[in-house]
Design a protein around this motif. Structure first.
Motif, PDB file in Angstrom:
ATOM      1  N   LEU A 128       0.827  -1.213   0.000  1.00  0.00           N
ATOM      2  CA  LEU A 128       0.000   0.000   0.000  1.00  0.00           C
ATOM      3  C   LEU A 128       0.858   1.257   0.000  1.00  0.00           C
ATOM      4  O   LEU A 128       2.038   1.236   0.349  1.00  0.00           O
ATOM      5  CB  LEU A 128      -0.929  -0.013   1.216  1.00  0.00           C
ATOM      6  N   CYS A 129       0.210   2.357  -0.378  1.00  0.00           N
ATOM      7  CA  CYS A 129       0.915   3.626  -0.515  1.00  0.00           C
ATOM      8  C   CYS A 129       0.829   4.442   0.773  1.00  0.00           C
ATOM      9  O   CYS A 129      -0.264   4.685   1.291  1.00  0.00           O
ATOM     10  CB  CYS A 129       0.331   4.424  -1.675  1.00  0.00           C
ATOM     11  N   MET A 130       1.995   4.891   1.238  1.00  0.00           N
ATOM     12  CA  MET A 130       2.068   5.675   2.484  1.00  0.00           C
ATOM     13  C   MET A 130       1.578   7.104   2.283  1.00  0.00           C
ATOM     14  O   MET A 130       1.468   7.858   3.232  1.00  0.00           O
ATOM     15  CB  MET A 130       3.518   5.695   2.991  1.00  0.00           C
TER      16      MET A 130
ATOM     17  N   CYS B  73       7.585   3.448  -8.355  1.00  0.00           N
ATOM     18  CA  CYS B  73       6.324   3.819  -7.717  1.00  0.00           C
ATOM     19  C   CYS B  73       6.550   5.136  -6.996  1.00  0.00           C
ATOM     20  O   CYS B  73       7.678   5.502  -6.749  1.00  0.00           O
ATOM     21  CB  CYS B  73       5.881   2.756  -6.714  1.00  0.00           C
ATOM     22  N   CYS B  74       5.475   5.897  -6.700  1.00  0.00           N
ATOM     23  CA  CYS B  74       4.108   5.430  -6.750  1.00  0.00           C
ATOM     24  C   CYS B  74       3.300   6.355  -7.657  1.00  0.00           C
ATOM     25  O   CYS B  74       3.375   7.566  -7.555  1.00  0.00           O
ATOM     26  CB  CYS B  74       3.545   5.408  -5.343  1.00  0.00           C
ATOM     27  N   HIS B  75       2.547   5.713  -8.558  1.00  0.00           N
ATOM     28  CA  HIS B  75       1.713   6.446  -9.506  1.00  0.00           C
ATOM     29  C   HIS B  75       0.237   6.297  -9.129  1.00  0.00           C
ATOM     30  O   HIS B  75      -0.627   6.360 -10.000  1.00  0.00           O
ATOM     31  CB  HIS B  75       1.946   5.917 -10.920  1.00  0.00           C
ATOM     32  N   CYS B  76      -0.063   6.064  -7.861  1.00  0.00           N
ATOM     33  CA  CYS B  76      -1.472   5.959  -7.454  1.00  0.00           C
ATOM     34  C   CYS B  76      -2.130   7.331  -7.615  1.00  0.00           C
ATOM     35  O   CYS B  76      -1.450   8.333  -7.819  1.00  0.00           O
ATOM     36  CB  CYS B  76      -1.597   5.455  -6.022  1.00  0.00           C
ATOM     37  N   GLU B  77      -3.439   7.376  -7.510  1.00  0.00           N
ATOM     38  CA  GLU B  77      -4.126   8.656  -7.774  1.00  0.00           C
ATOM     39  C   GLU B  77      -3.717   9.725  -6.771  1.00  0.00           C
ATOM     40  O   GLU B  77      -3.671  10.916  -7.114  1.00  0.00           O
ATOM     41  CB  GLU B  77      -5.645   8.464  -7.784  1.00  0.00           C
ATOM     42  N   TYR B  78      -3.378   9.315  -5.540  1.00  0.00           N
ATOM     43  CA  TYR B  78      -3.016  10.307  -4.516  1.00  0.00           C
ATOM     44  C   TYR B  78      -1.627  10.883  -4.784  1.00  0.00           C
ATOM     45  O   TYR B  78      -1.397  12.072  -4.594  1.00  0.00           O
ATOM     46  CB  TYR B  78      -3.107   9.673  -3.122  1.00  0.00           C
ATOM     47  N   CYS B  79      -0.727  10.025  -5.237  1.00  0.00           N
ATOM     48  CA  CYS B  79       0.617  10.513  -5.568  1.00  0.00           C
ATOM     49  C   CYS B  79       0.574  11.361  -6.835  1.00  0.00           C
ATOM     50  O   CYS B  79       1.232  12.394  -6.918  1.00  0.00           O
ATOM     51  CB  CYS B  79       1.580   9.340  -5.728  1.00  0.00           C
ATOM     52  N   SER B  80      -0.217  10.913  -7.819  1.00  0.00           N
ATOM     53  CA  SER B  80      -0.334  11.678  -9.064  1.00  0.00           C
ATOM     54  C   SER B  80      -0.844  13.085  -8.768  1.00  0.00           C
ATOM     55  O   SER B  80      -0.322  14.074  -9.293  1.00  0.00           O
ATOM     56  CB  SER B  80      -1.297  10.981 -10.032  1.00  0.00           C
TER      57      SER B  80
HETATM   58 ZN    ZN Z   1       0.876   6.526  -4.032  1.00  0.00          ZN
END
Ligand code: ZN
Length: 690
Positions: free
Chosen positions: A127-129, A164-171
């Protein structure tokens, strides 16, 4: 205020109970386990509160409690530990949580093509921190800190995965910060890559900073640490400032790496532990390593100023369920008993500043963001560590902050291929040498600026007495001829200097500098269509280009190697490169504070407790059986270790047995011989003025 638990204790355990729910029952006889841990000498236990699957082992209202576990394992452990005077540290696996991942796929770490990391370490959901998952984690920290009398926390798996991380929150965070989307695959040497790497570091940094604040807000005495806090390879010194204690895992049979880690960690003056699996090399093998292997890792940790933590686990189910095998506890106990006997000579001990090795985090980041050779396994640092330990030289590995504030405490500074040095660092080094300090530098040291571009000359050219000309066109060089002053036992023939990633440098010696060796070029650059023999070509053409240069500057002196000698040694193991290096050091500092004559397996660490010096002699040889893993099963003693220290002394003895050691005084030095060293000997010098 202040909790000094990690300073006054040396024997730790990591109860690494990643039991999951795949077996029909998960059992632990807590009372029996804690009693066994106490018998094995553990003073702290880092105890499982949340595993790699995402299962909790305490009374959580927020997380998923392991459905196979009855009762509140953490509460029981704390209650039992109290009976034995053991402190409990809450182990919490941050990154891995399949329960949360399944319910909240948007919390997963994602690569550039939006693929989630579902098989981290072979099995786990990562999971993304930077996602709202962090608040779930902090809420669980609060549950533990408010409801359980633990002494601190240990966070595991606080990692940002590769690409990483390219999740929506990081983007979204990246866009709001830089006004542009996250680059898909930023090219080396571009500002995009630099920004992206700094963004990735920040994800971890901000999570850890806020985690520490969250826990300290509840109880400022709770100690905070995490896996790889104070780790040069991670190099996240900003995050490390928020740790109360440092930890790295290290795995036999790479014993030397434990010593490298310790020499870096101790220079930050925070208490630290080295954490090793009591199993055969890594976690989850379910089979114990030989007791001598465990004892060796303890010796490396405590001789270098740290504490030892042994990972261990109970069988969760099956016919042996609920227990840690006696064989594991016995091996740990045997090692801890040895540590305990030595503790009066370990408490409050600090490394004596003699030789400093700079490992610049700023420089590491410059290389990582560039297209310059910067292999992740630090061959220059590992090579130098090996050269110095095999040469019985006591040293610390320091970062820029320690360089700027503490360099004057040291007698000698080594800059192993430190391509980028800040202006401040260069000024500090220049002042140090001018005032009488000794300096060793190699290869690209001070040749690059902050954006990874090569300068026209070395920043330290004046101090080193050299000037930059060009990079060799050949992928190998030979060192020849070598001046008698540093030739020693090196065979009288051209000596190969080969690092697969880097070439040697063409330099000139400035007026007043002394050339101690030159380079000889190969007959040709080997290619499939043009070669001599099987690898690279033989030495054929002597060049005017210096390989080793010495120079006086102010009241001090310097020595420079014009090639990647440390990494070449790391990759080839060439005894001649080590000898060349050590002979050069000896030429630069012929009267060192501590001199030890011993087989190369003996590592020296010189620690101080007020007016007492403790010279640790640790006998560890990393052997490999034709590429197969090997363990230390028996200790081969070494004999007649000759030690000379520039100090006065009232009494010299071997701890913990208090065996008197006769010594001679001569020209401001004391000399003594240690007749035999098994795994380790601590020679105590009382009344020392070094
Ligand atoms: Zn992320």
């Amino acid at each position: 205020m202040g909790n000094d638990l990690y300073r006054r204790t040396f024997r730790r355990g990591l109860f690494d109970f990643h039991a999951g729910e795949a077996v029909p029952e998960v059992e632990l006889n807590v009372a029996e386990y804690v009693a066994a841990a106490a018998r094995a000498g553990m003073q702290t236990i880092t105890f499982m509160t949340k595993d790699a699957f995402g299962n909790s082992y305490f009374g959580t209202k927020i997380g998923h409690k392991n459905a196979r576990v009855k009762g509140d394992m953490l509460a029981e452990a704390i209650q039992e530990a109290r009976k034995h005077g053991i402190d409990i540290i809450a182990y919490y696996n941050v990154g891995l949580n399949s329960h949360v991942a399944a319910a909240n796929p948007d919390y997963r770490q994602r690569t550039a093509d939006q693929k989630p990391i579902t098989e981290a370490f072979g099995y786990y959901d990562l999971l993304c921190m930077n996602s709202p998952y962090r608040d779930h984690v902090y809420a669980q920290f609060r549950e533990i800190a408010e409801n359980y009398p633990v002494s601190g926390f240990f966070f595991d798996i606080t990692y940002v995965w590769s690409n990483c991380c390219h999740c929506e929150y990081c983007s979204s965070l990246y866009k709001s910060k830089y006004g542009q989307p996250i680059p898909q695959s930023p090219a080396p040497g571009t500002p995009e890559l630099k920004r992206w790497q700094s963004f990735q570091r920040d994800i971890r940094y901000q999570f850890l900073r806020d985690a520490a604040a969250c826990i300290k807000g509840i109880n400022p005495d709770l100690l905070i640490g995490w896996n790889h806090a104070g780790d040069p390879r991670f190099g996240q010194v900003e995050a490390d400032r928020h740790a109360d204690y440092f930890t790295s895992e290290f795995h036999p049979p790479h014993y030397a790496y434990g010593s490298l880690l310790a020499r870096w960690k101790r220079s930050f003056r925070k208490p630290f532990e080295l954490m090793m699996p009591s199993e055969m090399g890594s976690w989850g093998e379910w089979t114990v390593a030989p007791a001598a292997t465990l004892r060796t890792t303890a010796a490396i940790a405590v001789a270098n100023g740290g504490s030892i933590s042994y990972g261990h686990v109970a069988y969760p189910s099956g016919f042996l369920k609920g227990r840690v095998p006696d064989a594991v506890m016995e091996a740990i106990g045997e090692s801890n008993e040895w540590v305990r006997s030595l503790e009066p000579w370990l408490e409050g001990a600090e490394s004596v500043p003699i030789v400093a090795v700079l490992y610049s985090i700023a420089g590491k980041r410059v290389l990582e963001a560039s297209a310059l050779p910067s292999p992740g396994d630090d061959p220059h640092l590992q090579g130098l560590h090996r050269i110095l330990t095999e040469g019985h030289i006591h040293f610390d590995i320091i970062d820029e902050e320690a360089l700027l504030s503490q360099l004057s405490r040291y007698r000698l500074l080594i800059l192993p291929d430190q391509a980028y040095l800040s202006d401040e660092a260069e000024t500090c080094i220049r002042d140090f040498v001018r005032a009488g300090g000794r300096l060793v530098a190699s290869n690209r040291t001070s040749l690059y600026d902050a954006d990874g571009t090569r300068k026209s000359d070395f920043g330290l050219a004046d101090v080193l007495g050299i000037g930059f000309t060009e990079v060799s066109r050949y992928s190998v060089s030979y060192v020849y001829p070598i001046d008698a002053a540093i030739a020693g036992s090196i065979p009288d023939m051209p000596i190969l200097l080969k690092d697969t990633a880097q070439k040697t440098l063409r330099i000139e010696a400035r007026e007043g500098a002394t050339v101690l060796a030159k380079f000889t070029d190969p007959a040709l650059e080997a290619k499939t269509f043009r070669h001599v023999y099987h690898q690279h070509a033989h030495p054929a053409f002597p060049t005017p280009f210096p390989a080793v240069v010495s120079h006086s500057y102010g009241s001090g002196a310097s020595l420079y190697f014009a090639g990647p000698i440390e990494s070449a040694f790391w990759r080839t193991g060439s005894p001649w490169l080590r000898t060349l290096y050590l002979n050069g050091l000896n030429e630069l500092d012929p009267d060192p504070l501590v001199k030890v004559e011993a087989p190369i397996s003996v590592e020296v660490s010189v620690m101080r407790q007020s007016s007492r010096l403790v010279v640790h002699l640790t006998n560890v040889r990393e052997d490999k059986a034709a590429g197969s893993k090997t363990f230390i099963e028996e200790i081969a003693p070494v004999t007649n270790i000759r030690v000379s220290v520039k100090t006065s002394a009232e009494r010299v003895y071997i701890a913990p047995d208090n065996t008197e050691l006769p010594f001679e005084k001569e020209e401001g030095r004391i000399r003594f011989v240690v007749a035999e060293v098994g795994l380790h000997a601590a020679v105590v010098i009382e009344g020392a003025d070094l």
